[in-house]
Design a protein around this motif. Structure first.
Motif, PDB file in Angstrom:
ATOM      1  N   LEU A  85       0.830  -1.211   0.000  1.00 36.77           N
ATOM      2  CA  LEU A  85       0.000   0.000   0.000  1.00 36.77           C
ATOM      3  C   LEU A  85       0.862   1.258   0.000  1.00 36.77           C
ATOM      4  CD1 LEU A  85      -3.010  -0.889   2.316  1.00 36.77           C
ATOM      5  CD2 LEU A  85      -3.103  -0.193  -0.090  1.00 36.77           C
TER       6      LEU A  85
ATOM      7  N   GLU B  57       0.086   4.058  -2.629  1.00 33.94           N
ATOM      8  CA  GLU B  57      -0.414   5.331  -2.107  1.00 33.94           C
ATOM      9  C   GLU B  57       0.658   6.421  -2.145  1.00 33.94           C
ATOM     10  OE1 GLU B  57      -4.145   4.493   0.651  1.00 33.94           O
ATOM     11  OE2 GLU B  57      -2.276   4.087   1.730  1.00 33.94           O
TER      12      GLU B  57
ATOM     13  N   CYS C 240      -6.319   4.046  -0.980  1.00 32.28           N
ATOM     14  CA  CYS C 240      -7.062   2.859  -0.559  1.00 32.28           C
ATOM     15  C   CYS C 240      -8.341   3.317   0.123  1.00 32.28           C
ATOM     16  CB  CYS C 240      -6.221   2.010   0.391  1.00 32.28           C
ATOM     17  SG  CYS C 240      -7.129   0.614   1.082  1.00 32.28           S
TER      18      CYS C 240
ATOM     19  N   THR D 123     -10.738  -1.872   2.920  1.00 30.33           N
ATOM     20  CA  THR D 123     -10.166  -3.214   2.890  1.00 30.33           C
ATOM     21  C   THR D 123     -11.240  -4.181   3.368  1.00 30.33           C
ATOM     22  OG1 THR D 123      -9.282  -3.064   5.127  1.00 30.33           O
ATOM     23  CG2 THR D 123      -7.786  -2.465   3.344  1.00 30.33           C
TER      24      THR D 123
ATOM     25  N   ALA E  47      -7.527  -4.976  -0.632  1.00 27.87           N
ATOM     26  CA  ALA E  47      -7.535  -3.509  -0.516  1.00 27.87           C
ATOM     27  C   ALA E  47      -7.981  -2.933  -1.852  1.00 27.87           C
ATOM     28  CB  ALA E  47      -6.143  -2.998  -0.158  1.00 27.87           C
TER      29      ALA E  47
END
Ligand code: ZN
Length: 133
Positions: free
Chosen positions: A19, A23, A30, A33, A44
């Motif tokens: 992530l 990100e 995200c 999840t 995710a």
């Protein structure tokens, strides 16, 4: 019959670590999840344009994502195509001689109805059909 790329499923060994890449480096966000117990997977969701990246981390060493990574390493695991009516789509696939992994739709992450076509019938790509309500 297929409408758009609903999402791209990517198998990852470590969701939190991955992530950071999506990100902080790529600038996606995200939005949610979810653990799908039946698939032994934590997912995710990262929207990108009108589609989504779904990062998939196995919750168990014998889950399908863990097995995929064991065989092929991390990376793109499946591509999901949106359909309006998954029962009809599956019937059409069957009539066209496609080999199905799922004879009937099952529950997918995000509340979708999903079914997989066998990569033997699709030139090596694991294709998911996906209907959203
Ligand atoms: Zn999927």
């Amino acid at each position: 019959m297929v409408k758009k790329v609903d999402h791209i499923g990517i198998a990852v060994a470590n969701l939190d670590e991955t992530l950071k890449l999506y990100e902080e480096v790529l600038g996606l966000e995200c939005i949610n999840t979810e653990v799908v117990e039946e698939q032994k997977v934590k997912v995710a969701f990262l929207p990108i344009g009108d589609t989504e990246v779904e990062l998939l981390e196995s919750t168990s060493p014998d889950g399908p994502i863990a097995k995929f990574i064991e065989k092929k390493g991390e990376g793109v695991q499946h591509i999901a195509f949106r359909v309006d009516n998954i029962e009809e789509a599956l019937e059409e696939m069957r009539q066209k001689g496609m080999q199905l992994i799922d004879e009937k739709p099952r529950y997918g992450a995000g509340g979708a109805k999903i079914a997989f076509l066998h990569p033997k019938s699709t030139k090596g790509v694991l294709i998911e059909l996906c209907e959203r309500g």
